[in-house]
Design an enzyme around this catalytic site. Structure first.
Site, PDB file in Angstrom:
ATOM      1  CG  HIS A 245      35.522  20.242  10.929  1.00  0.00           C
ATOM      2  ND1 HIS A 245      35.719  21.232  12.180  1.00  0.00           N
ATOM      3  CD2 HIS A 245      35.867  18.800  11.742  1.00  0.00           C
ATOM      4  CE1 HIS A 245      36.857  20.861  12.551  1.00  0.00           C
ATOM      5  NE2 HIS A 245      36.827  19.143  12.933  1.00  0.00           N
TER       6      HIS A 245
ATOM      7  CG  ASP B  23      38.764  14.831  19.094  1.00  0.00           C
ATOM      8  OD1 ASP B  23      38.010  14.924  19.556  1.00  0.00           O
ATOM      9  OD2 ASP B  23      38.675  15.243  17.949  1.00  0.00           O
TER      10      ASP B  23
ATOM     11  CE1 TYR C 262      39.223  11.481  14.206  1.00  0.00           C
ATOM     12  CE2 TYR C 262      40.166  12.835  15.746  1.00  0.00           C
ATOM     13  CZ  TYR C 262      38.977  12.005  14.573  1.00  0.00           C
ATOM     14  OH  TYR C 262      38.743  13.225  14.046  1.00  0.00           O
TER      15      TYR C 262
ATOM     16  CD  GLU D  44      41.617  17.360   6.286  1.00  0.00           C
ATOM     17  OE1 GLU D  44      40.185  17.525   6.187  1.00  0.00           O
ATOM     18  OE2 GLU D  44      42.063  18.982   6.532  1.00  0.00           O
TER      19      GLU D  44
ATOM     20  CG  HIS E  34      39.617  19.097  15.647  1.00  0.00           C
ATOM     21  ND1 HIS E  34      39.686  17.996  16.055  1.00  0.00           N
ATOM     22  CD2 HIS E  34      41.135  19.631  15.897  1.00  0.00           C
ATOM     23  CE1 HIS E  34      40.876  17.251  16.232  1.00  0.00           C
ATOM     24  NE2 HIS E  34      41.004  18.468  15.870  1.00  0.00           N
TER      25      HIS E  34
HETATM   26  C1  FKS Z   1      45.611  19.746   9.074  1.00  0.00           C
HETATM   27  C2  FKS Z   1      45.288  19.028  10.138  1.00  0.00           C
HETATM   28  C3  FKS Z   1      44.398  19.068   9.583  1.00  0.00           C
HETATM   29  C4  FKS Z   1      42.640  18.024  11.294  1.00  0.00           C
HETATM   30  C5  FKS Z   1      42.221  17.385  12.131  1.00  0.00           C
HETATM   31  C6  FKS Z   1      40.320  17.108  11.671  1.00  0.00           C
HETATM   32  C7  FKS Z   1      39.367  17.333  13.071  1.00  0.00           C
HETATM   33  C8  FKS Z   1      37.917  16.129  13.180  1.00  0.00           C
HETATM   34  C9  FKS Z   1      37.422  15.458  13.924  1.00  0.00           C
HETATM   35  C10 FKS Z   1      35.952  15.280  13.759  1.00  0.00           C
HETATM   36  F1  FKS Z   1      35.343  15.239  14.518  1.00  0.00           F
HETATM   37  F2  FKS Z   1      34.909  16.065  12.876  1.00  0.00           F
HETATM   38  F3  FKS Z   1      35.989  14.211  13.058  1.00  0.00           F
HETATM   39  N1  FKS Z   1      43.917  17.716  10.971  1.00  0.00           N
HETATM   40  N2  FKS Z   1      47.393  20.293   9.300  1.00  0.00           N
HETATM   41  O1  FKS Z   1      37.522  15.651  14.484  1.00  0.00           O
HETATM   42  O2  FKS Z   1      36.417  17.208  14.221  1.00  0.00           O
HETATM   43 ZN    ZN Z   2      38.006  16.158  16.539  1.00  0.00          ZN
END
Ligand code: FKS
Ligand code: ZN
Length: 343
Positions: free
Chosen positions: A160, A285, A324, A118, A198
């Protein structure tokens, strides 16, 4: 509390994110920062400074050299290959394929260094990632110099990213750079508390075998949530790092009662570890209206969480991660910081 933030974050603005089989405007977009800045100013966090250039030596010490070369040159190589879109990984070294040989072809290299599809790389991604790291470094230096706390309004986020992988909107691990800077400034033991929804797989991976940095993460259970392949409770560290990793995976629908219980458990572990300084991976989030997450925290819960974190009484560097539900991310972020200052 002093805030560090760089306008260069704007240089990273991919047009596309692969989501649910469609290309959408990336959830991780520049306007996120505006929402946070607006609320910071409104609520009298007025000491906002832009960092100098990133200090490359600690970034080189943290990351694999070939990975940094990749990030720096990916866009130009992609264009040279004749591709008209943004750099997007599509082929990965999956089970029983070779891991030790990065391909020469840029399409292959993207897959080699990515952990998911993504996250696109554009012309300004490297500059933006460096500016984000620079904010974390400046905040860490400020705290190492004796300040109680500082907030690095990092974008792109970092938790990540490993020493040699990007993905989940992250390129350089800002929180890891901050923690390492605190260690080098003389903190014998540093803790990282990751409250983003996450799992902070990158941060966990970087410190997994180290005994001087404790990592705790509260997150959506890997069975159900990105990054899916790490973040289980039985990941407790390895070798010298055995016992210095604590994961608190939680199921869909988790509300503040359960979440704050995990937070208290993480805080107790950090206290028992004897941390002398703290880095908080501050994602908001876990909020109930977040469009890509499944916890149910309300805005006042973030204030309470900040208060509990402040109760540790440690010099603290906050690094912005995710969040978000755009309107609310400013409110929730500043709630954490205010709660912390209240403690
Ligand atoms: C796959 C879904 C992928 C990605 C979500 C990423 C979250 C990023 C985060 C950060 F802090 F890094 F920004 N979705 N189908 O919120 O952890
Ligand atoms: Zn996140």
């Amino acid at each position: 509390m002093k805030v560090y933030f760089s306008e260069d974050h704007r240089r990273h603005f991919p047009q596309a994110e692969l989501f649910g089989g469609q290309f959408v405007t990336p959830f991780e977009r520049p306007s996120r920062i505006e929402y946070v800045l607006d609320r910071l100013r409104e609520r009298r966090f007025l000491d906002i400074e832009s960092p100098g250039p990133a200090d490359m030596a600690p970034i080189r010490a943290l990351c694999a050299p070939d990975y940094l070369d990749f990030l720096e040159t990916a866009w130009s190589e992609w264009k040279k290959e004749g591709f008209s879109g943004e750099v997007m990984a599509a082929s990965f070294p999956a089970r029983r394929m070779q891991m030790a040989r990065p391909p020469r072809n840029i399409d292959g290299k993207a897959g080699y260094y990515a952990l998911s599809t993504e996250t696109a790389i554009t012309a300004g991604t490297w500059a933006a990632a460096l500016s984000s790291a620079a904010s974390a470094q400046a905040a860490a230096a400020h705290v190492a110099g004796g300040a109680r706390a500082a907030f690095a309004l990092c974008r792109p986020p970092g938790h990540h990213a490993t020493a040699d992988m990007y993905g989940g909107f992250c390129f350089l691990n800002n929180a890891a750079l901050a923690a390492e800077a605190l260690c080098r400034a003389g903190a014998g033991r540093v803790a990282i508390l990751d409250i983003d929804f996450h799992h902070g797989n990158g941060t966990q991976d970087i410190f997994y075998r180290r005994g001087d940095v404790f990592f705790a993460s509260l997150h959506g259970a890997p069975e159900e949530a990105f990054p899916y392949f790490l973040g289980y409770r039985d990941e407790t560290g390895h070798g010298a790092g055995e016992g210095t990793n604590a994961n608190y995976p939680m199921p869909p629908g988790t509300g503040y009662e359960r979440w704050s219980g995990a937070l208290e458990a993480a805080i107790a572990r950090i206290r028992a570890f004897g941390a002398e300084a703290l880095v908080v991976s501050l994602g908001v989030d876990a909020y109930r209206d977040d469009p890509i997450s499944f916890f149910r925290l309300d805005s006042p819960d973030f204030t309470d969480a900040g208060r509990r974190i402040g109760g540790l009484g440690l010099p603290t560097v906050f690094c912005m991660e995710g969040g978000y539900a755009v309107e609310a991310i400013g409110i929730n972020t500043v709630n954490v910081l205010e709660g912390f200052e209240d403690a």
